[in-house]
Design a protein around this motif. Structure first.
Motif, PDB file in Angstrom:
ATOM      1  N   ASN A  78       8.837 -15.208  -1.748  1.00  0.00           N
ATOM      2  CA  ASN A  78       7.862 -14.269  -2.315  1.00  0.00           C
ATOM      3  C   ASN A  78       6.463 -14.865  -2.403  1.00  0.00           C
ATOM      4  O   ASN A  78       5.476 -14.184  -2.100  1.00  0.00           O
ATOM      5  CB  ASN A  78       8.326 -13.807  -3.703  1.00  0.00           C
ATOM      6  N   LEU A  79       6.361 -16.130  -2.803  1.00  0.00           N
ATOM      7  CA  LEU A  79       5.039 -16.750  -2.896  1.00  0.00           C
ATOM      8  C   LEU A  79       4.430 -16.964  -1.513  1.00  0.00           C
ATOM      9  O   LEU A  79       3.202 -16.916  -1.360  1.00  0.00           O
ATOM     10  CB  LEU A  79       5.132 -18.074  -3.659  1.00  0.00           C
ATOM     11  N   LEU A  80       5.272 -17.183  -0.512  1.00  0.00           N
ATOM     12  CA  LEU A  80       4.765 -17.309   0.856  1.00  0.00           C
ATOM     13  C   LEU A  80       4.129 -16.006   1.308  1.00  0.00           C
ATOM     14  O   LEU A  80       3.060 -16.001   1.936  1.00  0.00           O
ATOM     15  CB  LEU A  80       5.907 -17.698   1.803  1.00  0.00           C
ATOM     16  N   ILE A  81       4.750 -14.875   0.960  1.00  0.00           N
ATOM     17  CA  ILE A  81       4.174 -13.577   1.301  1.00  0.00           C
ATOM     18  C   ILE A  81       2.863 -13.354   0.549  1.00  0.00           C
ATOM     19  O   ILE A  81       1.873 -12.898   1.121  1.00  0.00           O
ATOM     20  CB  ILE A  81       5.175 -12.446   0.988  1.00  0.00           C
ATOM     21  N   VAL A  82       2.848 -13.700  -0.740  1.00  0.00           N
ATOM     22  CA  VAL A  82       1.627 -13.513  -1.544  1.00  0.00           C
ATOM     23  C   VAL A  82       0.480 -14.332  -0.961  1.00  0.00           C
ATOM     24  O   VAL A  82      -0.645 -13.830  -0.791  1.00  0.00           O
ATOM     25  CB  VAL A  82       1.880 -13.920  -3.010  1.00  0.00           C
ATOM     26  N   THR A 135       0.170 -15.477   2.064  1.00  0.00           N
ATOM     27  CA  THR A 135      -0.192 -14.940   3.379  1.00  0.00           C
ATOM     28  C   THR A 135      -1.107 -13.740   3.222  1.00  0.00           C
ATOM     29  O   THR A 135      -2.078 -13.571   3.980  1.00  0.00           O
ATOM     30  CB  THR A 135       1.070 -14.547   4.169  1.00  0.00           C
ATOM     31  N   MET A 136      -0.802 -12.878   2.234  1.00  0.00           N
ATOM     32  CA  MET A 136      -1.652 -11.708   1.972  1.00  0.00           C
ATOM     33  C   MET A 136      -3.081 -12.135   1.591  1.00  0.00           C
ATOM     34  O   MET A 136      -4.065 -11.537   2.023  1.00  0.00           O
ATOM     35  CB  MET A 136      -1.103 -10.882   0.797  1.00  0.00           C
ATOM     36  N   VAL A 137      -3.153 -13.182   0.779  1.00  0.00           N
ATOM     37  CA  VAL A 137      -4.452 -13.625   0.260  1.00  0.00           C
ATOM     38  C   VAL A 137      -5.307 -14.273   1.344  1.00  0.00           C
ATOM     39  O   VAL A 137      -6.514 -14.009   1.452  1.00  0.00           O
ATOM     40  CB  VAL A 137      -4.253 -14.610  -0.918  1.00  0.00           C
ATOM     41  N   PHE A 138      -4.680 -15.111   2.172  1.00  0.00           N
ATOM     42  CA  PHE A 138      -5.458 -15.935   3.098  1.00  0.00           C
ATOM     43  C   PHE A 138      -5.518 -15.415   4.530  1.00  0.00           C
ATOM     44  O   PHE A 138      -6.304 -15.912   5.324  1.00  0.00           O
ATOM     45  CB  PHE A 138      -4.903 -17.370   3.109  1.00  0.00           C
ATOM     46  N   SER A 139      -4.679 -14.446   4.876  1.00  0.00           N
ATOM     47  CA  SER A 139      -4.701 -13.943   6.248  1.00  0.00           C
ATOM     48  C   SER A 139      -5.712 -12.808   6.386  1.00  0.00           C
ATOM     49  O   SER A 139      -5.604 -11.784   5.704  1.00  0.00           O
ATOM     50  CB  SER A 139      -3.314 -13.448   6.656  1.00  0.00           C
ATOM     51  N   PRO A 140      -6.713 -12.946   7.270  1.00  0.00           N
ATOM     52  CA  PRO A 140      -7.735 -11.892   7.437  1.00  0.00           C
ATOM     53  C   PRO A 140      -7.218 -10.652   8.155  1.00  0.00           C
ATOM     54  O   PRO A 140      -7.834  -9.598   8.097  1.00  0.00           O
ATOM     55  CB  PRO A 140      -8.825 -12.587   8.255  1.00  0.00           C
ATOM     56  N   THR A 141      -6.071 -10.776   8.820  1.00  0.00           N
ATOM     57  CA  THR A 141      -5.564  -9.633   9.593  1.00  0.00           C
ATOM     58  C   THR A 141      -4.771  -8.647   8.735  1.00  0.00           C
ATOM     59  O   THR A 141      -4.571  -7.505   9.137  1.00  0.00           O
ATOM     60  CB  THR A 141      -4.664 -10.130  10.740  1.00  0.00           C
ATOM     61  N   LEU A 142      -4.328  -9.084   7.573  1.00  0.00           N
ATOM     62  CA  LEU A 142      -3.506  -8.220   6.712  1.00  0.00           C
ATOM     63  C   LEU A 142      -4.369  -7.613   5.604  1.00  0.00           C
ATOM     64  O   LEU A 142      -4.217  -7.927   4.427  1.00  0.00           O
ATOM     65  CB  LEU A 142      -2.341  -9.023   6.112  1.00  0.00           C
ATOM     66  N   CYS A 159       1.717  -7.452  -3.879  1.00  0.00           N
ATOM     67  CA  CYS A 159       1.931  -7.188  -5.312  1.00  0.00           C
ATOM     68  C   CYS A 159       3.421  -7.100  -5.632  1.00  0.00           C
ATOM     69  O   CYS A 159       3.878  -7.601  -6.663  1.00  0.00           O
ATOM     70  CB  CYS A 159       1.234  -5.896  -5.725  1.00  0.00           C
ATOM     71  N   LEU A 160       4.191  -6.474  -4.739  1.00  0.00           N
ATOM     72  CA  LEU A 160       5.641  -6.371  -4.926  1.00  0.00           C
ATOM     73  C   LEU A 160       6.281  -7.755  -4.920  1.00  0.00           C
ATOM     74  O   LEU A 160       7.152  -8.051  -5.749  1.00  0.00           O
ATOM     75  CB  LEU A 160       6.244  -5.500  -3.826  1.00  0.00           C
ATOM     76  N   SER A 161       5.850  -8.617  -4.013  1.00  0.00           N
ATOM     77  CA  SER A 161       6.394  -9.975  -3.943  1.00  0.00           C
ATOM     78  C   SER A 161       6.033 -10.777  -5.190  1.00  0.00           C
ATOM     79  O   SER A 161       6.855 -11.544  -5.704  1.00  0.00           O
ATOM     80  CB  SER A 161       5.877 -10.685  -2.692  1.00  0.00           C
ATOM     81  N   ASN A 211       3.562 -12.417  12.656  1.00  0.00           N
ATOM     82  CA  ASN A 211       2.446 -12.992  13.413  1.00  0.00           C
ATOM     83  C   ASN A 211       1.413 -13.624  12.491  1.00  0.00           C
ATOM     84  O   ASN A 211       0.882 -14.701  12.787  1.00  0.00           O
ATOM     85  CB  ASN A 211       1.783 -11.908  14.268  1.00  0.00           C
ATOM     86  N   ALA A 212       1.125 -12.950  11.370  1.00  0.00           N
ATOM     87  CA  ALA A 212       0.146 -13.484  10.418  1.00  0.00           C
ATOM     88  C   ALA A 212       0.636 -14.797   9.823  1.00  0.00           C
ATOM     89  O   ALA A 212      -0.143 -15.747   9.663  1.00  0.00           O
ATOM     90  CB  ALA A 212      -0.110 -12.461   9.314  1.00  0.00           C
ATOM     91  N   MET A 213       1.929 -14.881   9.515  1.00  0.00           N
ATOM     92  CA  MET A 213       2.479 -16.116   8.956  1.00  0.00           C
ATOM     93  C   MET A 213       2.412 -17.253   9.974  1.00  0.00           C
ATOM     94  O   MET A 213       2.063 -18.386   9.640  1.00  0.00           O
ATOM     95  CB  MET A 213       3.934 -15.890   8.522  1.00  0.00           C
ATOM     96  N   LYS A 214       2.748 -16.941  11.231  1.00  0.00           N
ATOM     97  CA  LYS A 214       2.703 -17.978  12.265  1.00  0.00           C
ATOM     98  C   LYS A 214       1.284 -18.501  12.458  1.00  0.00           C
ATOM     99  O   LYS A 214       1.059 -19.709  12.510  1.00  0.00           O
ATOM    100  CB  LYS A 214       3.237 -17.410  13.582  1.00  0.00           C
ATOM    101  N   LYS A 215       0.315 -17.575  12.554  1.00  0.00           N
ATOM    102  CA  LYS A 215      -1.074 -17.993  12.773  1.00  0.00           C
ATOM    103  C   LYS A 215      -1.615 -18.794  11.595  1.00  0.00           C
ATOM    104  O   LYS A 215      -2.294 -19.799  11.768  1.00  0.00           O
ATOM    105  CB  LYS A 215      -1.951 -16.762  12.993  1.00  0.00           C
ATOM    106  N   LEU A 216      -1.286 -18.335  10.391  1.00  0.00           N
ATOM    107  CA  LEU A 216      -1.857 -18.972   9.196  1.00  0.00           C
ATOM    108  C   LEU A 216      -1.213 -20.307   8.901  1.00  0.00           C
ATOM    109  O   LEU A 216      -1.905 -21.327   8.745  1.00  0.00           O
ATOM    110  CB  LEU A 216      -1.690 -18.039   8.001  1.00  0.00           C
TER     111      LEU A 216
END
Length: 305
Positions: free
Chosen positions: A40-44, A46-53, A63-65, A294-299
């Motif tokens: 869950n924290l990995l998703i959070v 990723t949401m914060v730091f990935s510009p594509t999401l 928020c759900l995570s 893809n966002a997780m891989k790039k980030l």
């Protein structure tokens, strides 16, 4: 109030009385908790730091995570510690706090799933005005409304439980404090209170679940007007939402919508709702969502180099 003062703490029976079984469950649930927090924290993050999401969908998913991570933290660590304790006790105040937080996050999560269904509807059925309507201000407002609804739901549960007289016994046949076990221990007629609890839970579980099913039905119906490629992408993305909804609501409906009573299966359902589901949600979200992967891989691959 004088009656309740005779009971200052409750004894939780946990999941098993076997010492060997408790050691095994300690290792299992510790692993589950670690996986829940990491996922869950990995998703959070990723949401914060990935510009594509930057779409509303991923804001709500983050928020759900975060909800799942905090919700799991209010329950699982205490449960893990209890596996190492010979006598599993919880004070009256701690029990009320756990009850409140459990229903606060549970209620807020249910309403957030409604918001996410609305997001799905707008993205699929009103794509031209999607980002205009669901701008940042509206997204924050919808999130606050979800928290507000969860807070009201939790306050009702807390007020009903806090004013119950408890004069003994004080053994809760579960690993957490919840309304039905507490109603069973109260030294008074709880018929009316039980009806209020059932109505409160039924309103937030059954009614919202039916609305969600109808809304997803409308969304799936609208996919007929889109291309094959767009349908596949939409089903991959929003199919995970439907999976999360079903996994969360079906056990909740079975536990809370029936007349107030405790059944042996309740422990297993409570484990699934409060511990297993928060662990599964990030897996479902990432495995069914190509953009998220893809966002997780790039980030994270970039940061790891």
């Amino acid at each position: 109030m004088e009656q309740r003062d005779n009971v200052t703490e409750f004894v939780l029976t946990g999941l098993t009385q076997s010492l060997q079984g408790q050691k095994i469950l300690f290792a299992v649930f510790l692993l589950i908790y670690i996986m829940t927090m990491v996922g869950n924290l990995l998703i959070v993050l990723t949401m914060v730091f990935s510009p594509t999401l930057d779409a509303p969908l991923y804001f709500f998913l983050g928020c759900l995570s975060l909800m799942d991570a905090v919700y799991s933290t209010t329950i699982t660590p205490n449960m893990i510690i209890d596996f190492l304790c010979e006598k599993k006790t919880i004070s009256f105040q701690a029990c009320m706090t756990q009850l409140f937080i459990e229903h606060l996050f549970g209620g807020a999560k249910i309403l957030l799933l409604v918001v996410m269904a609305y997001d799905c509807y707008m993205a699929m059925c009103k794509p031209l005005c999607y980002l205009t309507i669901l701008n940042q201000r509206v997204c924050v407002l919808l999130l606050l409304l979800a928290w507000g609804g969860g807070f009201l739901h939790a306050v009702v549960q807390l007020l009903l439980a806090y004013n119950l007289p408890f004069c003994g016994p004080n053994i809760i046949d579960c690993f957490i404090c919840d309304m039905y076990p507490l109603l069973k221990l109260a030294c008074t007629d709880t018929y009316i209170i039980g009806l209020i609890v059932v109505f409160n839970d039924r309103a937030i579980c059954v009614v919202i679940f039916m609305l969600l099913l109808i809304s997803y039905g409308v969304i799936l119906q609208s996919l007929k007007n889109h291309s094959q490629e767009r349908r596949c992408k939409a089903l991959s993305t929003y199919g995970s939402h439907i999976t999360v909804v079903v996994l969360f609501f079906v056990p909740c409906i079975f536990m809370y919508v029936r007349p107030p009573s405790t059944l042996p299966i309740d422990k297993s359902l409570a484990v699934f709702c409060t511990i297993i589901t928060p662990m599964l949600n990030p897996l479902i979200s990432t495995l069914r969502n190509g953009e998220m992967q893809n966002a997780m891989k790039k980030l994270w691959v970039k940061k790891g180099k």
